[in-house]
Scaffold this motif. Structure first.
Motif, PDB file in Angstrom:
ATOM      1  N   LEU A  41       0.962  -1.235   0.142  1.00  0.00           N
ATOM      2  CA  LEU A  41       0.126  -0.023  -0.203  1.00  0.00           C
ATOM      3  C   LEU A  41       0.938   1.328  -0.045  1.00  0.00           C
ATOM      4  CD1 LEU A  41      -3.073   0.350   0.023  1.00  0.00           C
ATOM      5  CD2 LEU A  41      -2.911   0.642   2.608  1.00  0.00           C
ATOM      6  N   VAL A  42       0.789   2.161  -1.038  1.00  0.00           N
ATOM      7  CA  VAL A  42       1.503   3.236  -1.221  1.00  0.00           C
ATOM      8  C   VAL A  42       0.848   4.554  -1.332  1.00  0.00           C
ATOM      9  CG1 VAL A  42       3.568   1.921  -2.105  1.00  0.00           C
ATOM     10  CG2 VAL A  42       1.797   3.085  -3.596  1.00  0.00           C
ATOM     11  N   GLU A  43       1.412   5.561  -1.238  1.00  0.00           N
ATOM     12  CA  GLU A  43       0.637   6.832  -1.726  1.00  0.00           C
ATOM     13  C   GLU A  43       0.770   7.155  -3.094  1.00  0.00           C
ATOM     14  OE1 GLU A  43       2.540   9.974   0.798  1.00  0.00           O
ATOM     15  OE2 GLU A  43       1.900   9.440   2.822  1.00  0.00           O
ATOM     16  N   ALA A  44      -0.414   7.641  -3.475  1.00  0.00           N
ATOM     17  CA  ALA A  44      -0.579   7.770  -5.063  1.00  0.00           C
ATOM     18  C   ALA A  44       0.273   9.088  -5.654  1.00  0.00           C
ATOM     19  CB  ALA A  44      -1.741   7.951  -5.588  1.00  0.00           C
ATOM     20  N   ASP A  45       1.197   8.777  -6.726  1.00  0.00           N
ATOM     21  CA  ASP A  45       2.043   9.911  -6.880  1.00  0.00           C
ATOM     22  C   ASP A  45       0.967  10.617  -7.681  1.00  0.00           C
ATOM     23  OD1 ASP A  45       1.870   8.893  -9.570  1.00  0.00           O
ATOM     24  OD2 ASP A  45       3.937   7.941  -9.015  1.00  0.00           O
ATOM     25  N   PRO A  46       1.447  11.720  -8.596  1.00  0.00           N
ATOM     26  CA  PRO A  46       0.402  12.766  -9.203  1.00  0.00           C
ATOM     27  C   PRO A  46      -0.109  11.944 -10.503  1.00  0.00           C
ATOM     28  CG  PRO A  46       2.189  14.126  -8.518  1.00  0.00           C
ATOM     29  CD  PRO A  46       2.825  12.752  -8.185  1.00  0.00           C
ATOM     30  N   GLU A  47       0.859  11.046 -11.129  1.00  0.00           N
ATOM     31  CA  GLU A  47       0.457  10.589 -12.385  1.00  0.00           C
ATOM     32  C   GLU A  47      -0.640   9.488 -12.070  1.00  0.00           C
ATOM     33  OE1 GLU A  47       2.417   8.736 -16.445  1.00  0.00           O
ATOM     34  OE2 GLU A  47       3.422   7.828 -14.412  1.00  0.00           O
ATOM     35  N   VAL A  48      -0.210   8.419 -11.171  1.00  0.00           N
ATOM     36  CA  VAL A  48      -1.425   7.472 -10.418  1.00  0.00           C
ATOM     37  C   VAL A  48      -2.636   8.068 -10.021  1.00  0.00           C
ATOM     38  CG1 VAL A  48      -1.512   5.625  -8.748  1.00  0.00           C
ATOM     39  CG2 VAL A  48       0.625   5.915 -10.134  1.00  0.00           C
ATOM     40  N   ALA A  49      -2.528   9.134  -9.471  1.00  0.00           N
ATOM     41  CA  ALA A  49      -3.757   9.846  -8.816  1.00  0.00           C
ATOM     42  C   ALA A  49      -4.613  10.222  -9.845  1.00  0.00           C
ATOM     43  CB  ALA A  49      -3.294  10.999  -7.798  1.00  0.00           C
ATOM     44  N   ALA A  50      -3.955  10.811 -10.974  1.00  0.00           N
ATOM     45  CA  ALA A  50      -4.804  11.707 -11.962  1.00  0.00           C
ATOM     46  C   ALA A  50      -5.267  10.302 -12.681  1.00  0.00           C
ATOM     47  CB  ALA A  50      -4.141  12.268 -12.968  1.00  0.00           C
ATOM     48  N   ALA A  51      -4.679   9.096 -12.972  1.00  0.00           N
ATOM     49  CA  ALA A  51      -5.370   7.976 -13.545  1.00  0.00           C
ATOM     50  C   ALA A  51      -6.633   7.517 -13.018  1.00  0.00           C
ATOM     51  CB  ALA A  51      -4.014   7.190 -13.897  1.00  0.00           C
ATOM     52  N   LEU A  52      -6.263   7.480 -11.929  1.00  0.00           N
ATOM     53  CA  LEU A  52      -7.380   6.689 -10.850  1.00  0.00           C
ATOM     54  C   LEU A  52      -8.258   7.505 -10.256  1.00  0.00           C
ATOM     55  CD1 LEU A  52      -5.380   3.914  -8.885  1.00  0.00           C
ATOM     56  CD2 LEU A  52      -6.551   3.825 -10.967  1.00  0.00           C
ATOM     57  N   GLY A  53      -8.348   8.911 -10.534  1.00  0.00           N
ATOM     58  CA  GLY A  53      -9.355   9.944 -10.046  1.00  0.00           C
ATOM     59  C   GLY A  53      -9.254  10.017  -8.519  1.00  0.00           C
ATOM     60  N   LEU A  54      -7.936   9.794  -7.915  1.00  0.00           N
ATOM     61  CA  LEU A  54      -8.018  10.302  -6.412  1.00  0.00           C
ATOM     62  C   LEU A  54      -7.019  11.521  -6.112  1.00  0.00           C
ATOM     63  CD1 LEU A  54      -6.828   6.259  -5.991  1.00  0.00           C
ATOM     64  CD2 LEU A  54      -9.060   7.584  -5.260  1.00  0.00           C
ATOM     65  N   PRO A  55      -7.087  11.818  -5.042  1.00  0.00           N
ATOM     66  CA  PRO A  55      -6.086  12.916  -4.557  1.00  0.00           C
ATOM     67  C   PRO A  55      -4.960  12.526  -4.691  1.00  0.00           C
ATOM     68  CG  PRO A  55      -7.971  12.690  -2.986  1.00  0.00           C
ATOM     69  CD  PRO A  55      -8.076  11.481  -3.809  1.00  0.00           C
ATOM     70  N   VAL A  56      -3.747  13.355  -4.542  1.00  0.00           N
ATOM     71  CA  VAL A  56      -2.310  13.066  -4.501  1.00  0.00           C
ATOM     72  C   VAL A  56      -2.076  12.485  -3.156  1.00  0.00           C
ATOM     73  CG1 VAL A  56      -0.172  13.734  -4.663  1.00  0.00           C
ATOM     74  CG2 VAL A  56      -1.680  14.474  -6.512  1.00  0.00           C
ATOM     75  N   GLY A  57      -1.407  11.375  -2.923  1.00  0.00           N
ATOM     76  CA  GLY A  57      -1.129  10.807  -1.778  1.00  0.00           C
ATOM     77  C   GLY A  57      -2.088   9.978  -0.877  1.00  0.00           C
ATOM     78  N   ALA A  58      -3.279   9.807  -2.008  1.00  0.00           N
ATOM     79  CA  ALA A  58      -4.347   8.783  -1.257  1.00  0.00           C
ATOM     80  C   ALA A  58      -3.692   7.411  -1.604  1.00  0.00           C
ATOM     81  CB  ALA A  58      -5.604   9.020  -2.241  1.00  0.00           C
ATOM     82  N   PRO A  59      -3.979   6.644  -0.637  1.00  0.00           N
ATOM     83  CA  PRO A  59      -3.520   5.205  -0.631  1.00  0.00           C
ATOM     84  C   PRO A  59      -3.977   4.388  -2.062  1.00  0.00           C
ATOM     85  CG  PRO A  59      -5.493   5.513   0.944  1.00  0.00           C
ATOM     86  CD  PRO A  59      -5.112   6.872   0.465  1.00  0.00           C
ATOM     87  N   VAL A  60      -3.132   3.850  -2.583  1.00  0.00           N
ATOM     88  CA  VAL A  60      -3.654   3.042  -3.477  1.00  0.00           C
ATOM     89  C   VAL A  60      -2.433   1.487  -3.391  1.00  0.00           C
ATOM     90  CG1 VAL A  60      -3.908   4.666  -5.200  1.00  0.00           C
ATOM     91  CG2 VAL A  60      -1.490   4.077  -4.857  1.00  0.00           C
ATOM     92  N   TYR A  61      -3.124   0.710  -3.953  1.00  0.00           N
ATOM     93  CA  TYR A  61      -2.273  -0.657  -4.058  1.00  0.00           C
ATOM     94  C   TYR A  61      -1.291  -0.659  -5.137  1.00  0.00           C
ATOM     95  CZ  TYR A  61      -4.135  -3.336  -0.093  1.00  0.00           C
ATOM     96  OH  TYR A  61      -4.620  -3.647   1.091  1.00  0.00           O
ATOM     97  N   THR A  96      -8.682  -9.452  -2.195  1.00  0.00           N
ATOM     98  CA  THR A  96      -8.512 -10.284  -3.555  1.00  0.00           C
ATOM     99  C   THR A  96      -7.133 -10.836  -3.634  1.00  0.00           C
ATOM    100  OG1 THR A  96      -8.077  -8.403  -4.940  1.00  0.00           O
ATOM    101  CG2 THR A  96     -10.329  -8.942  -4.415  1.00  0.00           C
ATOM    102  N   PRO A  97      -7.053 -11.757  -4.547  1.00  0.00           N
ATOM    103  CA  PRO A  97      -5.622 -12.461  -5.018  1.00  0.00           C
ATOM    104  C   PRO A  97      -4.867 -11.170  -5.657  1.00  0.00           C
ATOM    105  CG  PRO A  97      -7.300 -13.717  -5.610  1.00  0.00           C
ATOM    106  CD  PRO A  97      -8.100 -12.756  -5.137  1.00  0.00           C
ATOM    107  N   LEU A  98      -5.145 -10.007  -5.898  1.00  0.00           N
ATOM    108  CA  LEU A  98      -4.474  -9.205  -6.321  1.00  0.00           C
ATOM    109  C   LEU A  98      -3.718  -8.303  -5.560  1.00  0.00           C
ATOM    110  CD1 LEU A  98      -6.449  -6.895  -9.146  1.00  0.00           C
ATOM    111  CD2 LEU A  98      -4.329  -7.976  -9.298  1.00  0.00           C
ATOM    112  N   VAL A  99      -3.836  -8.492  -4.339  1.00  0.00           N
ATOM    113  CA  VAL A  99      -3.151  -7.930  -3.155  1.00  0.00           C
ATOM    114  C   VAL A  99      -2.340  -9.143  -2.248  1.00  0.00           C
ATOM    115  CG1 VAL A  99      -4.434  -5.925  -2.735  1.00  0.00           C
ATOM    116  CG2 VAL A  99      -5.058  -7.840  -1.466  1.00  0.00           C
ATOM    117  N   ASN A 100      -2.285 -10.303  -2.826  1.00  0.00           N
ATOM    118  CA  ASN A 100      -1.536 -11.507  -2.390  1.00  0.00           C
ATOM    119  C   ASN A 100      -0.086 -11.334  -2.880  1.00  0.00           C
ATOM    120  OD1 ASN A 100      -0.585 -13.944  -1.830  1.00  0.00           O
ATOM    121  ND2 ASN A 100      -2.230 -15.000  -2.078  1.00  0.00           N
ATOM    122  N   PRO A 101       0.974 -11.196  -2.147  1.00  0.00           N
ATOM    123  CA  PRO A 101       2.130 -11.093  -2.615  1.00  0.00           C
ATOM    124  C   PRO A 101       2.982 -12.286  -3.237  1.00  0.00           C
ATOM    125  CG  PRO A 101       2.174 -11.301  -0.170  1.00  0.00           C
ATOM    126  CD  PRO A 101       0.752 -11.292  -0.630  1.00  0.00           C
TER     127      PRO A 101
END
Length: 256
Positions: A117-137, A165-170
């Motif tokens: 679980l990380v903080e969304a950088d500007p590019e990821v945040a814009a793509a997923l429609g979230l604020p910068v720094g929001a938690p994303v997997y 879900t299995p998507l967050v299984n390491p």
């Protein structure tokens, strides 16, 4: 007159191309000292010649194996076909589709997996429609063929889409039967459209180290956005591919 390293590289290149040194799963050049003895040169000249062949993508120096001859042709990296629903709904993940299209073997363990679980950088945040720094997997994978890295791919997801879900299984390998797209479908977010953009550049030192790239080899950077039928973004991915290890293949109808 002693042969120079450029002339020596030309001889070695010709031997690779005519099959004297076979391009198969175990193909290597003779040891440096053996080549030095054959051509009556010092080992430094052999190393310089090998570096030229490395820069051309013909060989890779692998620790404890020697100078490995790269398999040719490069592996096909399919376009739209690699994401066909007929593949992932029946258990074939995208990197495996590329391998099968190229006549190459594959195993789930060819893909590593790191989830956090990380903080969304500007590019990821814009793509997923979230604020910068929001938690994303963040799901980072390194894919190898016969032990040699071919590419790294990192996908980002909204936690409310993939939590539990299995998507967050390491665990190494694909995210269950059919991979991430199958998981998203089960969650009610069936992928329907993909936008990919590509560009080439030289690798960063970390990328060159991770992909075991020879000096001078560029990478192909991919950005992928996956959406549902109603336009919701369910995955944003960034990939870094060794340029000489793929042949990018696209098949499409010409628009009117």
């Amino acid at each position: 007159m002693s042969i120079g390293y450029r002339e020596l590289a030309s001889v070695l290149r010709s031997r690779i191309e005519d099959g004297t040194y076979p391009r198969d799963a175990t193909g290597t050049l003779p040891k440096h000292q053996e080549l030095a003895d054959e051509f009556t040169v010092n080992v430094k000249t052999i190393r310089q010649a090998v570096r030229l062949l490395e820069a051309e993508g013909l060989v890779t120096v692998v620790r404890r194996r020697g100078t490995v001859i790269r398999r040719q042709p490069a592996m096909k990296r399919l376009g739209a076909e690699r994401y066909a629903k007929s593949k992932w709904k029946f258990g074939l993940v995208a990197f495996a589709a590329d391998r099968e299209a190229s006549g190459r073997a594959w195993a789930p363990g060819d893909q590593s997996n790191r989830v956090r679980l990380v903080e969304a950088d500007p590019e990821v945040a814009a793509a997923l429609g979230l604020p910068v720094g929001a938690p994303v997997y963040e799901r980072a994978r390194l894919v190898r063929e016969e032990g040699v890295p071919t590419h790294a791919l990192t996908s980002f997801y909204r936690p409310d889409h993939v939590e539990g879900t299995p998507l967050v299984n390491p665990a190494p390998g694909p995210a269950g039967h059919g991979g991430g797209f199958a998981v998203l479908t089960i969650q009610g977010f069936e992928p329907d459209a993909i936008t990919e953009s590509l560009h080439a550049r030289m690798p960063t030192p970390d990328e060159a180290r991770e992909l075991q790239l020879p000096v001078g080899e560029p990478v192909v950077v991919l950005r992928r956005m996956t959406t549902t039928l109603d336009g919701q973004v369910v995955e944003f991915a960034r990939g870094v591919h060794a340029a000489t290890r793929f042949e990018w293949s696209y098949n499409f109808k010409i628009p009117e």
